[in-house]
Motif scaffolding. Structure first.
Motif: not given
Length: 361
Positions: A167-173
């Protein structure tokens, strides 16, 4: 001191400037996760669902996670004002005895007692919720995938850690770990259409039924490590189901339904935070075009500081008061009573909706 602040997205504000605000303008109402914070919304709920919205006839989508799902399911009961008063009473009075040598009750104990409370609350009344002629209820849950597919003493912490890092990288991931599972009331056996564009996050919709209602509501409220996950939900994919606030903490959704109308949001703060794991990620707390049609009703931070302990009720109070049940009941009851000012101020504003009192969301 004023208690209520109003915040609006650009389309909502333009509408208020041109037309004011009428009950027939509302297309959707979200209900945020946030545990005891939701107690201050009781008087607003009673006014909105018991009085103001009864003056219109259009269907309205209710989208709730965790305590928000419990609140909005209560809105679907006959005599919902009495239902909201009981919800407030039951939530304030809930108590989980802490065993000697422990700092908090076990997840199994909380799940068991919470489930009994839900059955006492909705027992014999599920059809009132499912068959409401106007309200279309959507209960948000988070279904585990991979390591989170089953609750496990090792894999569950590892899976949640993986979700946090992703989630830190991307919420969608994060949807590699958790899927948004929405339980919706039906028309002719098919779930009502979602009032938001779900392409932002991996999403599945399931029909809400008498067979899975209690499980869906409990799953939506099942905070990891505080309550146990719910398994074996009737009519839904296999897996472990947790709190809907993990994926959709404050329902920061792309409200783009084909039906025109505004999104009215009784909330406990100005910020509409996307997911539970975004709480510390301040850059994700800003408004986006998803919220252009939204009007948020929230308490003034200065007013909040006049409440017991200078804050909204929250889950830390279970530890603060430990086994001092009368002390917590007194503090939470005082906050709930004070919040009647929020409902009165909104009712007064509706008589002459002044757009100059509405701030940008």
């Amino acid at each position: 001191m004023k208690a209520l602040r109003l915040y609006a997205g650009p389309q909502a504000l333009a509408h208020i400037r041109r037309h004011g605000l009428q009950p027939q303008d509302i297309a959707a109402i979200p209900g945020a996760a946030g545990g005891p914070k939701g107690l201050i919304l009781g008087p607003l709920d009673r006014f909105l669902f018991g009085q103001w919205l009864t003056q219109s006839t259009q269907p309205i989508d209710l989208v709730g996670a965790s305590i928000g799902a419990w609140r909005l399911a209560t809105a679907c009961l006959n005599d919902c004002e009495s239902g909201f008063r009981r919800l407030e009473h039951d939530y304030i009075a809930q108590h989980y005895e802490i065993e000697p040598g422990r700092k908090r009750p076990t997840a199994a104990q909380v799940s068991r007692e919470f489930g009994l409370g839900l059955r006492g609350f909705y027992g014999g009344r599920i059809q009132e919720v499912l068959g409401h002629p106007r309200w279309r209820l959507h209960v948000m849950t988070s279904r585990g995938i991979g390591l989170l597919a089953r609750e496990h003493p090792v894999f569950t912490p590892l899976g949640n850690a993986g979700a946090y890092v992703t989630n830190l990288i991307s919420r969608g991931l994060m949807d590699a770990w958790l899927e948004r599972e929405v339980f919706s009331t039906t028309l002719g056996g098919a779930p009502h259409a979602l009032p938001f564009d779900a392409r932002d996050y991996r999403t599945r919709q399931v029909a809400l039924s008498a067979e899975n209602f209690m499980q869906a509501i409990q799953a939506s409220c099942s905070i990891p490590f505080v309550l146990q996950a719910v398994h074996g939900i009737a009519g839904a994919p296999r897996g472990a189901y947790w709190d809907g606030g993990i994926t959709d903490y404050h329902l920061h959704l792309n409200y783009r339904s084909p039906r025109p109308g505004l999104v009215l949001y009784p909330h406990f703060q100005k910020q509409v935070v996307p997911g539970w794991l975004d709480k510390a990620l301040k850059w994700r707390h800003k408004a986006t075009p998803f919220l252009d049609r939204m009007l948020v009703l929230a308490p003034d931070p200065d007013w909040v500081r006049t409440l017991p302990n200078g804050k909204l009720p929250d889950r830390t109070d279970f530890t603060r008061y430990a086994n001092d049940l009368p002390g917590r009941i007194k503090a939470w009851t005082a906050a709930a009573r004070a919040s009647e000012q929020l409902a009165q101020e909104f009712a007064d504003w509706l008589i002459r909706p002044d757009a100059d009192q509405v701030q940008a969301l």
